[in-house]
Write an enzyme that holds these catalytic residues in place. Structure first.
Site, PDB file in Angstrom:
ATOM      1  N   HIS A   1      16.125   5.203   3.781  1.00 36.77           N
ATOM      2  CA  HIS A   1      14.959   4.349   4.049  1.00 36.77           C
ATOM      3  C   HIS A   1      15.359   2.935   4.448  1.00 36.77           C
ATOM      4  O   HIS A   1      14.515   2.162   4.916  1.00 36.77           O
ATOM      5  CB  HIS A   1      14.025   4.305   2.829  1.00 36.77           C
ATOM      6  CG  HIS A   1      13.386   5.625   2.509  1.00 36.77           C
ATOM      7  ND1 HIS A   1      12.607   6.312   3.411  1.00 36.77           N
ATOM      8  CD2 HIS A   1      13.465   6.394   1.403  1.00 36.77           C
ATOM      9  CE1 HIS A   1      12.192   7.446   2.849  1.00 36.77           C
ATOM     10  NE2 HIS A   1      12.699   7.533   1.659  1.00 36.77           N
TER      11      HIS A   1
ATOM     12  N   ASP B   1      16.013  15.375   3.557  1.00 30.41           N
ATOM     13  CA  ASP B   1      15.254  14.816   2.443  1.00 30.41           C
ATOM     14  C   ASP B   1      13.751  15.039   2.681  1.00 30.41           C
ATOM     15  O   ASP B   1      13.303  15.103   3.832  1.00 30.41           O
ATOM     16  CB  ASP B   1      15.566  13.301   2.358  1.00 30.41           C
ATOM     17  CG  ASP B   1      15.024  12.635   1.111  1.00 30.41           C
ATOM     18  OD1 ASP B   1      15.815  12.334   0.222  1.00 30.41           O
ATOM     19  OD2 ASP B   1      13.785  12.422   1.054  1.00 30.41           O
TER      20      ASP B   1
ATOM     21  N   HIS C   1      11.420  13.002   2.307  1.00 25.02           N
ATOM     22  CA  HIS C   1      10.839  11.802   2.912  1.00 25.02           C
ATOM     23  C   HIS C   1      11.563  11.447   4.215  1.00 25.02           C
ATOM     24  O   HIS C   1      12.785  11.546   4.295  1.00 25.02           O
ATOM     25  CB  HIS C   1      10.936  10.625   1.932  1.00 25.02           C
ATOM     26  CG  HIS C   1      10.348  10.918   0.602  1.00 25.02           C
ATOM     27  ND1 HIS C   1      11.103  11.417  -0.458  1.00 25.02           N
ATOM     28  CD2 HIS C   1       9.074  10.816   0.148  1.00 25.02           C
ATOM     29  CE1 HIS C   1      10.308  11.578  -1.507  1.00 25.02           C
ATOM     30  NE2 HIS C   1       9.074  11.236  -1.173  1.00 25.02           N
TER      31      HIS C   1
ATOM     32  N   ASP D   1      15.081  16.498  -2.807  1.00 21.38           N
ATOM     33  CA  ASP D   1      13.692  16.374  -3.292  1.00 21.38           C
ATOM     34  C   ASP D   1      12.768  17.345  -2.565  1.00 21.38           C
ATOM     35  O   ASP D   1      11.561  17.290  -2.736  1.00 21.38           O
ATOM     36  CB  ASP D   1      13.184  14.924  -3.218  1.00 21.38           C
ATOM     37  CG  ASP D   1      13.526  14.220  -1.919  1.00 21.38           C
ATOM     38  OD1 ASP D   1      13.271  13.009  -1.828  1.00 21.38           O
ATOM     39  OD2 ASP D   1      14.034  14.872  -0.985  1.00 21.38           O
TER      40      ASP D   1
HETATM   41  N1  LIG Z   1       4.164   7.672  -5.770  1.00 19.25           N
HETATM   42  C1  LIG Z   1       5.261   8.105  -4.946  1.00 19.25           C
HETATM   43  C2  LIG Z   1       5.630   7.017  -3.980  1.00 19.25           C
HETATM   44  C3  LIG Z   1       7.024   7.233  -3.422  1.00 19.25           C
HETATM   45  N2  LIG Z   1       7.756   6.010  -3.367  1.00 19.25           N
HETATM   46  C4  LIG Z   1       9.097   6.009  -2.869  1.00 19.25           C
HETATM   47  C5  LIG Z   1       9.710   7.320  -2.591  1.00 19.25           C
HETATM   48  C6  LIG Z   1      11.142   7.132  -2.163  1.00 19.25           C
HETATM   49  C7  LIG Z   1      11.861   8.439  -1.915  1.00 19.25           C
HETATM   50  C8  LIG Z   1      13.273   8.243  -1.585  1.00 19.25           C
HETATM   51  S1  LIG Z   1      14.149   9.692  -1.081  1.00 19.25           S
HETATM   52 ZN   LIG Z   2      13.156  11.496  -0.582  1.00 26.26          ZN
END
Ligand SMILES: NCCCNCCCCCS
Ligand SMILES: [Zn+2]
Length: 344
Positions: A160, A196, A198, A285
């Site tokens: 990120h 990932d 995200h 994840d």
């Molecule tokens: N309430 C969940 C919000 C997520 N906030 C950050 C997630 C970062 C993932 C990194 S792999």
């Molecule tokens: Zn993630």
């Protein structure tokens, strides 16, 4: 397969994360590394080595110097300003304000350099991030010199982190730093595959207008998933980089068969690029039990993931990204690496 790990990655011991309107114990905890290490040792996957210190040069090849200086001094400046808790953002250069001016106050600079609010900066954050990128550099250096696969047990994660922004638990973009190191070592084409849950918005931003590093990501649909503002399928790169960013957003709840069929498409794109190195941003994840994600991998599906990636027959470096189902993170990570090794 060699693993690279540094004890200094545990130096980030943040106490708070902003989650659901509450300050909670961060999901991105030091225990993640300890549990992965324990499982690596039990599985006898291979030697675990410490990296040497690569210094700031590889960081500055990717990240803005003002941003790196900010990260290094933030905690001290935040405390000197008399703030009680951990350094957390509470204002941004939001859409209705100007975003290109950097304020003097640490509170203003936090908002300028942060992309999300959940991630605090505390004592040890900078040092842990420096150790994490050293782990990534040591892993990719091993793969570059030996042609053999490697695993960088990076923490904090990196995907990120943009050239001058932190967030999503990330500070330095370990995968981008590793890819640039490979380019500087003479590799002409490097592919980064981000699995990932995200979207790797930071990795995408760093290479968005470059055709020498292909960025491919399979992730939760940003219309309903963090980071929300990047990772749409119509983001394909710009200028010389057009066509060298490929996003595969998938709806929450996507079944593993569909996810793996999407991986086949991503792998075909990588094969067409004909890279000399593959960097995998390994976020586990995508596990069905992950507390902040929404895909449906079972632990045994991670073996399949590793097996599929091996079919690319590329020199491959795996770098740890997300994965917050801490009890299962060890088996899930090792399953990918075992699958890649062809171990049943
Ligand atoms: N309430 C969940 C919000 C997520 N906030 C950050 C997630 C970062 C993932 C990194 S792999
Ligand atoms: Zn993630």
């Amino acid at each position: 397969m060699l693993t690279f790990h540094s004890d200094k990655t545990s130096l980030r011991q943040a106490n708070t994360e902003l989650h659901d309107g509450v300050l909670v114990t961060p999901f991105e905890s030091p225990e993640r590394v300890a549990l992965i290490l324990a499982h690596l040792k039990r599985s006898q996957l291979g030697e675990i080595r410490a990296p040497h210190a690569y210094g700031l040069a590889p960081v500055l090849a990717i990240h803005d110097k003002g941003y790196v200086d900010f990260l290094e001094s933030c905690w001290q400046r935040w405390q000197a300003a008399g703030h009680a808790g951990e350094a957390m953002v509470n204002i941004w250069p939001a859409r209705t304000m100007c975003g290109d001016r950097i304020p003097e106050a640490i509170s203003g600079q936090l908002g300028y350099y942060a992309l999300a609010a959940e991630t605090s900066i505390t004592q040890g954050t900078f040092d842990a991030a420096m150790a994490s990128k050293d782990v990534a550099l040591a892993a990719v250096s091993h793969t570059l010199s030996s042609g053999k696969p490697s695993f960088g047990l990076c923490r904090p994660p990196g995907h990120h982190a943009a050239s001058d922004q932190f967030g999503g638990y990330c500070f330095f973009n370990n995968a981008a730093i590793a890819a640039q190191h490979a380019r500087d070592a003479g590799k002409t084409r490097v592919a980064i595959l981000d699995v990932d849950f995200h979207h790797g918005n930071g990795t995408q931003q760093i290479f968005y207008d470059r055709e020498d590093v292909l960025f491919v990501s399979i992730h939760g649909d940003p219309a309903v998933t963090f980071p929300y503002y990047a990772g749409y399928a119509d983001e394909i790169g710009s200028g010389a980089g057009e066509g060298f960013t490929v996003n595969y957003p998938l709806p929450p709840g996507t079944d593993v068969t569909t996810w793996l069929a999407t991986l086949d498409q991503a792998m075909a794109r990588i094969q067409a690029f004909d890279p000399e190195l593959l960097v995998v941003s390994l976020g586990v994840d995508i596990f069905e039990g992950d507390p902040i994600s929404a895909f449906t991998f079972k632990s045994e599906d991670f073996v399949t993931l590793g097996e599929r990636l091996a079919q690319l027959k590329q020199p491959t470096t795996f770098l740890m990204e997300g994965g917050y189902a801490v009890e299962d993170i060890g088996v899930n990570v090792v399953n990918v690496l075992r699958g890649f090794n062809g171990e049943k």
